[in-house]
Design a protein around this motif. Sequence first.
Motif, PDB file in Angstrom:
ATOM      1  N   TYR A  26      44.703  28.389  39.676  1.00  0.00           N
ATOM      2  CA  TYR A  26      44.945  26.955  39.868  1.00  0.00           C
ATOM      3  C   TYR A  26      43.921  26.442  40.866  1.00  0.00           C
ATOM      4  O   TYR A  26      43.950  26.807  42.038  1.00  0.00           O
ATOM      5  CB  TYR A  26      46.369  26.711  40.376  1.00  0.00           C
ATOM      6  CG  TYR A  26      46.694  25.260  40.594  1.00  0.00           C
ATOM      7  CD1 TYR A  26      46.779  24.374  39.522  1.00  0.00           C
ATOM      8  CD2 TYR A  26      46.904  24.758  41.879  1.00  0.00           C
ATOM      9  CE1 TYR A  26      47.071  23.039  39.719  1.00  0.00           C
ATOM     10  CE2 TYR A  26      47.190  23.422  42.092  1.00  0.00           C
ATOM     11  CZ  TYR A  26      47.284  22.564  41.003  1.00  0.00           C
ATOM     12  OH  TYR A  26      47.567  21.234  41.209  1.00  0.00           O
ATOM     13  N   HIS A  27      42.988  25.605  40.393  1.00  0.00           N
ATOM     14  CA  HIS A  27      41.852  25.182  41.212  1.00  0.00           C
ATOM     15  C   HIS A  27      41.259  26.389  41.941  1.00  0.00           C
ATOM     16  O   HIS A  27      41.218  26.431  43.182  1.00  0.00           O
ATOM     17  CB  HIS A  27      42.266  24.107  42.217  1.00  0.00           C
ATOM     18  CG  HIS A  27      42.761  22.843  41.567  1.00  0.00           C
ATOM     19  ND1 HIS A  27      41.995  22.114  40.689  1.00  0.00           N
ATOM     20  CD2 HIS A  27      43.959  22.197  41.658  1.00  0.00           C
ATOM     21  CE1 HIS A  27      42.683  21.056  40.272  1.00  0.00           C
ATOM     22  NE2 HIS A  27      43.877  21.086  40.842  1.00  0.00           N
ATOM     23  N   PRO A  28      40.825  27.395  41.202  1.00  0.00           N
ATOM     24  CA  PRO A  28      40.399  28.663  41.812  1.00  0.00           C
ATOM     25  C   PRO A  28      39.140  28.521  42.653  1.00  0.00           C
ATOM     26  O   PRO A  28      38.289  27.660  42.409  1.00  0.00           O
ATOM     27  CB  PRO A  28      40.129  29.552  40.590  1.00  0.00           C
ATOM     28  CG  PRO A  28      39.774  28.593  39.499  1.00  0.00           C
ATOM     29  CD  PRO A  28      40.642  27.391  39.727  1.00  0.00           C
ATOM     30  N   GLU A  29      39.042  29.395  43.657  1.00  0.00           N
ATOM     31  CA  GLU A  29      37.842  29.544  44.451  1.00  0.00           C
ATOM     32  C   GLU A  29      36.964  30.619  43.798  1.00  0.00           C
ATOM     33  O   GLU A  29      37.449  31.434  43.011  1.00  0.00           O
ATOM     34  CB  GLU A  29      38.189  29.955  45.885  1.00  0.00           C
ATOM     35  CG  GLU A  29      39.044  28.943  46.638  1.00  0.00           C
ATOM     36  CD  GLU A  29      38.293  27.661  46.944  1.00  0.00           C
ATOM     37  OE1 GLU A  29      37.045  27.712  47.014  1.00  0.00           O
ATOM     38  OE2 GLU A  29      38.948  26.612  47.101  1.00  0.00           O
ATOM     39  N   PRO A  30      35.673  30.654  44.129  1.00  0.00           N
ATOM     40  CA  PRO A  30      34.781  31.636  43.494  1.00  0.00           C
ATOM     41  C   PRO A  30      35.205  33.086  43.687  1.00  0.00           C
ATOM     42  O   PRO A  30      34.871  33.935  42.860  1.00  0.00           O
ATOM     43  CB  PRO A  30      33.433  31.357  44.161  1.00  0.00           C
ATOM     44  CG  PRO A  30      33.481  29.904  44.516  1.00  0.00           C
ATOM     45  CD  PRO A  30      34.908  29.665  44.929  1.00  0.00           C
TER      46      PRO A  30
ATOM     47  N   ILE B 241      37.839  34.460  43.086  1.00  0.00           N
ATOM     48  CA  ILE B 241      38.720  34.959  42.037  1.00  0.00           C
ATOM     49  C   ILE B 241      37.989  35.942  41.137  1.00  0.00           C
ATOM     50  O   ILE B 241      38.592  36.864  40.578  1.00  0.00           O
ATOM     51  CB  ILE B 241      39.313  33.800  41.195  1.00  0.00           C
ATOM     52  CG1 ILE B 241      40.432  34.337  40.289  1.00  0.00           C
ATOM     53  CG2 ILE B 241      38.244  33.097  40.389  1.00  0.00           C
ATOM     54  CD1 ILE B 241      41.158  33.246  39.513  1.00  0.00           C
ATOM     55  N   VAL B 242      36.674  35.773  41.014  1.00  0.00           N
ATOM     56  CA  VAL B 242      35.886  36.682  40.170  1.00  0.00           C
ATOM     57  C   VAL B 242      35.944  38.094  40.740  1.00  0.00           C
ATOM     58  O   VAL B 242      36.135  39.074  40.004  1.00  0.00           O
ATOM     59  CB  VAL B 242      34.435  36.192  40.054  1.00  0.00           C
ATOM     60  CG1 VAL B 242      33.597  37.184  39.241  1.00  0.00           C
ATOM     61  CG2 VAL B 242      34.379  34.812  39.411  1.00  0.00           C
ATOM     62  N   GLN B 243      35.801  38.226  42.067  1.00  0.00           N
ATOM     63  CA  GLN B 243      35.882  39.543  42.698  1.00  0.00           C
ATOM     64  C   GLN B 243      37.286  40.134  42.544  1.00  0.00           C
ATOM     65  O   GLN B 243      37.444  41.340  42.319  1.00  0.00           O
ATOM     66  CB  GLN B 243      35.513  39.450  44.181  1.00  0.00           C
ATOM     67  CG  GLN B 243      34.021  39.266  44.454  1.00  0.00           C
ATOM     68  CD  GLN B 243      33.519  37.874  44.102  1.00  0.00           C
ATOM     69  OE1 GLN B 243      34.193  36.879  44.366  1.00  0.00           O
ATOM     70  NE2 GLN B 243      32.344  37.798  43.491  1.00  0.00           N
ATOM     71  N   ASN B 244      38.301  39.269  42.647  1.00  0.00           N
ATOM     72  CA  ASN B 244      39.672  39.756  42.492  1.00  0.00           C
ATOM     73  C   ASN B 244      39.910  40.295  41.083  1.00  0.00           C
ATOM     74  O   ASN B 244      40.526  41.350  40.912  1.00  0.00           O
ATOM     75  CB  ASN B 244      40.664  38.632  42.785  1.00  0.00           C
ATOM     76  CG  ASN B 244      40.699  38.225  44.249  1.00  0.00           C
ATOM     77  OD1 ASN B 244      40.098  38.883  45.095  1.00  0.00           O
ATOM     78  ND2 ASN B 244      41.381  37.145  44.545  1.00  0.00           N
TER      79      ASN B 244
ATOM     80  N   GLN C   6      33.562  26.422  35.225  1.00  0.00           N
ATOM     81  CA  GLN C   6      32.339  26.950  35.834  1.00  0.00           C
ATOM     82  C   GLN C   6      32.632  28.173  36.692  1.00  0.00           C
ATOM     83  O   GLN C   6      31.849  29.123  36.714  1.00  0.00           O
ATOM     84  CB  GLN C   6      31.662  25.859  36.667  1.00  0.00           C
ATOM     85  CG  GLN C   6      30.985  24.777  35.837  1.00  0.00           C
ATOM     86  CD  GLN C   6      30.307  23.731  36.704  1.00  0.00           C
ATOM     87  OE1 GLN C   6      30.323  23.825  37.935  1.00  0.00           O
ATOM     88  NE2 GLN C   6      29.706  22.736  36.080  1.00  0.00           N
ATOM     89  N   ILE C   7      33.759  28.153  37.394  1.00  0.00           N
ATOM     90  CA  ILE C   7      34.107  29.290  38.249  1.00  0.00           C
ATOM     91  C   ILE C   7      34.545  30.486  37.414  1.00  0.00           C
ATOM     92  O   ILE C   7      34.186  31.638  37.712  1.00  0.00           O
ATOM     93  CB  ILE C   7      35.210  28.881  39.246  1.00  0.00           C
ATOM     94  CG1 ILE C   7      34.632  27.889  40.262  1.00  0.00           C
ATOM     95  CG2 ILE C   7      35.790  30.103  39.959  1.00  0.00           C
ATOM     96  CD1 ILE C   7      35.658  27.284  41.190  1.00  0.00           C
ATOM     97  N   LEU C   8      35.299  30.236  36.346  1.00  0.00           N
ATOM     98  CA  LEU C   8      35.840  31.326  35.535  1.00  0.00           C
ATOM     99  C   LEU C   8      34.853  31.839  34.482  1.00  0.00           C
ATOM    100  O   LEU C   8      35.016  32.944  33.971  1.00  0.00           O
ATOM    101  CB  LEU C   8      37.122  30.865  34.836  1.00  0.00           C
ATOM    102  CG  LEU C   8      38.263  30.417  35.749  1.00  0.00           C
ATOM    103  CD1 LEU C   8      39.448  29.951  34.911  1.00  0.00           C
ATOM    104  CD2 LEU C   8      38.700  31.526  36.695  1.00  0.00           C
ATOM    105  N   ARG C   9      33.826  31.041  34.165  1.00  0.00           N
ATOM    106  CA  ARG C   9      32.906  31.389  33.082  1.00  0.00           C
ATOM    107  C   ARG C   9      32.256  32.765  33.240  1.00  0.00           C
ATOM    108  O   ARG C   9      32.103  33.475  32.230  1.00  0.00           O
ATOM    109  CB  ARG C   9      31.840  30.299  32.946  1.00  0.00           C
ATOM    110  CG  ARG C   9      30.945  30.444  31.703  1.00  0.00           C
ATOM    111  CD  ARG C   9      30.078  29.221  31.538  1.00  0.00           C
ATOM    112  NE  ARG C   9      30.863  28.057  31.188  1.00  0.00           N
ATOM    113  CZ  ARG C   9      30.745  26.865  31.760  1.00  0.00           C
ATOM    114  NH1 ARG C   9      29.886  26.683  32.750  1.00  0.00           N
ATOM    115  NH2 ARG C   9      31.478  25.849  31.339  1.00  0.00           N
TER     116      ARG C   9
ATOM    117  N   ASP D 282      45.108  34.453  44.749  1.00  0.00           N
ATOM    118  CA  ASP D 282      44.721  34.768  46.122  1.00  0.00           C
ATOM    119  C   ASP D 282      45.219  36.138  46.571  1.00  0.00           C
ATOM    120  O   ASP D 282      45.351  36.398  47.760  1.00  0.00           O
ATOM    121  CB  ASP D 282      45.200  33.685  47.092  1.00  0.00           C
ATOM    122  CG  ASP D 282      46.697  33.403  46.978  1.00  0.00           C
ATOM    123  OD1 ASP D 282      47.361  34.073  46.170  1.00  0.00           O
ATOM    124  OD2 ASP D 282      47.177  32.507  47.694  1.00  0.00           O
ATOM    125  N   SER D 283      45.493  37.006  45.612  1.00  0.00           N
ATOM    126  CA  SER D 283      45.880  38.378  45.918  1.00  0.00           C
ATOM    127  C   SER D 283      44.809  39.334  45.421  1.00  0.00           C
ATOM    128  O   SER D 283      44.186  39.090  44.389  1.00  0.00           O
ATOM    129  CB  SER D 283      47.211  38.728  45.245  1.00  0.00           C
ATOM    130  OG  SER D 283      48.259  37.931  45.754  1.00  0.00           O
TER     131      SER D 283
END
Length: 279
Positions: A8-12, A14-17, A41-44, A88-89
């Motif tokens: 939900y409105h993810p931060e960059p 999230i890719v590392q997570n 763009q962040i999830l792509r 965020d986990s």
Amino acid sequence: MAGVVLAYHPEPDIVQNVNALLAQADEVFVVDNSPGETSRQILRPMASDARVTILEQPGNVGVAAGFNAGIRAALDNAADFVWIFDQDSTVTDGMLDKLLAAHAAAGKTAGIVAPALRSHATGVVYRRETGKGAGEVDVVISSGSLFSKQLLETIGLHDEPLFIDYVDHDISLRARAKGFRNYKVFDALLDHRFGDSDPVRLFGRRVYLANYSPMRQFHMARNRLIVLRRYGLGRWFWEDFWFTSKAWVKVLLLETDRPAKIRAAARGLWAGVRFDVRS
């Protein structure tokens, strides 16, 4: 074994997570609860991995419906276990193997199996999350929790009208009501962040503010009462009462927008009284 991550409105980061999750899971379903070009763009970068599926929702359908969308996709793809996460986990090394081992040891009555929580802000394991091996508990938080296909087919998925907050309490207590036993695995750690986790000083001690919005305070107050009406008093309630009391001390003494949060919580309590718990 499939992972599900709710975005939900993810931060960059999230890719590392998700990459950390892919090191242990066979595939990951990322549920996008804030579809739009910014999220895309962040999830792509993850979409190029064949093991990752992005599931765009029509909007913010809530935590319960979002998790359910990912769980359904995983089960439709023949997953025997589904491992769900907030964005965020972050998983830690060997976490899945420890959860699966605890599930196997618990046998046919194994319910939801979850890790212990470590503060993302401090790197310290929360006091109530310390122990050895696996211990039976009433409720676990959703993030990091492992569900078997058998369990989900018996108890059903998350209660979508709850939307957010106490969704995890509800499904945990429903599992117990159906004769399953939930477990916390103390040597499996999840790095987790509650809200903003802003550090401040209170009575000479450093504490962390969640700074939940009035909307979240409404849902927390409403759903806490709904769960209480459904399942009654128990160990879960007194543990939650202690946590909630500390949270409201911080709200009343330190957080901003206090009048709006108090009004929202009052509206939530009234909504909880009027809610049809049979639904």
